[in-house]
Scaffold this active site. Structure first.
Site: not given
Ligand code: ACO
Length: 337
Positions: A114, A264, A294
């Site tokens: 991430c 993020h 995501n």
């Protein structure tokens, strides 16, 4: 030497998978997913799809090159962040070099999940400051749908992740029109490596012998991504504000100067927590996790590119990018767009 953001682009596969679609194949529901994560739908290439990660990155790169108004031959280095490479090795950077038909330029792969795009962008900034390169193509792309456990067993993880890509052209500049990247920082805490992980096909658990042994009972927690969700959540909400504060301090800026934060896209609840903790208005935080889930290393460039496209980020805006994820790793970049 300044590193400026010359152009942005993003690409997502056409196939939209809604929460209701997921509820048809596993024991989940729209209410649970929306309440816990804010996600309503995501894009999936799917198991039989013909768009491996490098192709997603390639399609986003073409848009970034066009948006930057440069010829692709001006790109002198590639940095590709992903946790879902087409091949275990080599990484996607070389495939992108090949698709773009760029003459033997260097291609570096970043494996920071991430936080991958933050690490990749910080690295591009350092290379440009050192005078090594003039136009670096920085890409974050993921094809998660190839390897998620799409059964009830995997629902705690699989409903969260989606496929997509974002790309950025980072260029050397001595002109006064933009300050570009002002500050960045990167952190890690490897003692939590297996709190958010996919063990297969790493070298730790002796996969080759296991998979060739017909008596081997598959440990699904190690074959598919595993996440200790509450643990990750608790660390994320501490590390995000820390890393953002660090970049502001390094740049000598105050949070009041911020135009927009692009976190993020881990979970809408994390973004909302962050917004509240930092005292930011709704228009100062950009989220698109509702549409894409995501997308790990792709999430920041995908969000920034979309924010630019929607006019929510304008030239001259003070933009903060921040990430936290597997490793654990985290970091942020403060820039003048
Ligand atoms: N649908 C329905 N029920 C589900 C689902 C699902 N998709 N997934 C899990 N459940 C069930 C569980 O089985 C459990 O049932 P039980 O109580 O009968 O045992 C119940 O829901 C609660 O499960 P938890 O895992 O405790 O759910 P939690 O409230 O912690 O929410 C979540 C899970 C959303 C992952 C949360 O922990 C979270 O937000 N974590 C942050 C981590 C994160 O967002 N990571 C994103 C990726 S990492 C990154 O990018 C940083």
């Amino acid at each position: 030497m300044k590193s400026i953001i010359k152009g942005m682009g993003h690409y997502v596969p056409d196939n939209i998978v809604t929460n209701d679609d997921l509820a048809k194949i596993m024991d989940t529901n729209d209410e649970w997913i929306t309440e816990r994560t804010g996600i309503k739908e995501r894009r999936h290439v799917g198991r039989d799809g013909d768009e491996p990660t490098s192709i997603l990155g390639y399609k986003a790169s073409l848009k970034a090159i066009e948006n930057a108004g440069i010829d692709k031959s001006e790109i002198d280095f590639i940095i590709f962040a992903t946790l879902s490479p087409d091949l275990y090795f080599p990484g996607c950077g070389v495939q992108l070099q090949n698709y773009l038909e760029l003459d033997t330029i260097g291609a570096l792969d970043v494996r920071n999940q991430c936080s991958g795009f933050i690490y990749a962008l910080s690295t591009a900034h350092a290379y440009i400051q050192a005078g090594m390169y003039k136009n670096i193509l920085v890409v974050g792309a993921e094809n998660h749908s190839f390897g998620l456990d799409m059964t009830t067993r995997g629902r705690g993880v699989s409903v969260i992740f989606g496929d997509g890509a974002g790309a950025m052209i980072v260029s050397a500049s001595e002109d006064d029109s933009s300050d570009g990247i002002l500050a960045c920082n990167m952190h890690s805490e490897g003692k939590y490596d297996e709190e958010l992980t996919m063990a297969f096909p790493g070298t730790k658990y002796g996969w080759v012998d296991k998979l060739l042994d017909e008596n081997y009972e598959v440990d699904y927690q190690k074959i598919y991504p595993y996440m200790n969700g509450t643990f990750v959540f608790k660390h994320a909400v501490t590390r995000f504000p820390e890393t953002i504060k660090e970049s502001f301090e390094k740049a000598g800026k105050s949070i009041e100067d911020l135009d927009i934060l692009i976190p993020h896209q881990a979970n809408l609840r994390i973004s909302q927590f962050l917004q509240k903790k930092m005292g930011l208005r709704d228009d100062q935080v950009f989220d698109n996790i509702q549409k894409y889930g995501n997308t790990t290393a792709a999430s920041i460039p995908l969000a920034l590119s979309e924010a630019v496209e929607q006019g929510k980020v304008q030239r001259g805006d003070l933009v903060c990018l921040a990430a936290f994820g597997a490793g654990f790793t985290w970091g942020s970049v403060l820039l003048r767009y």
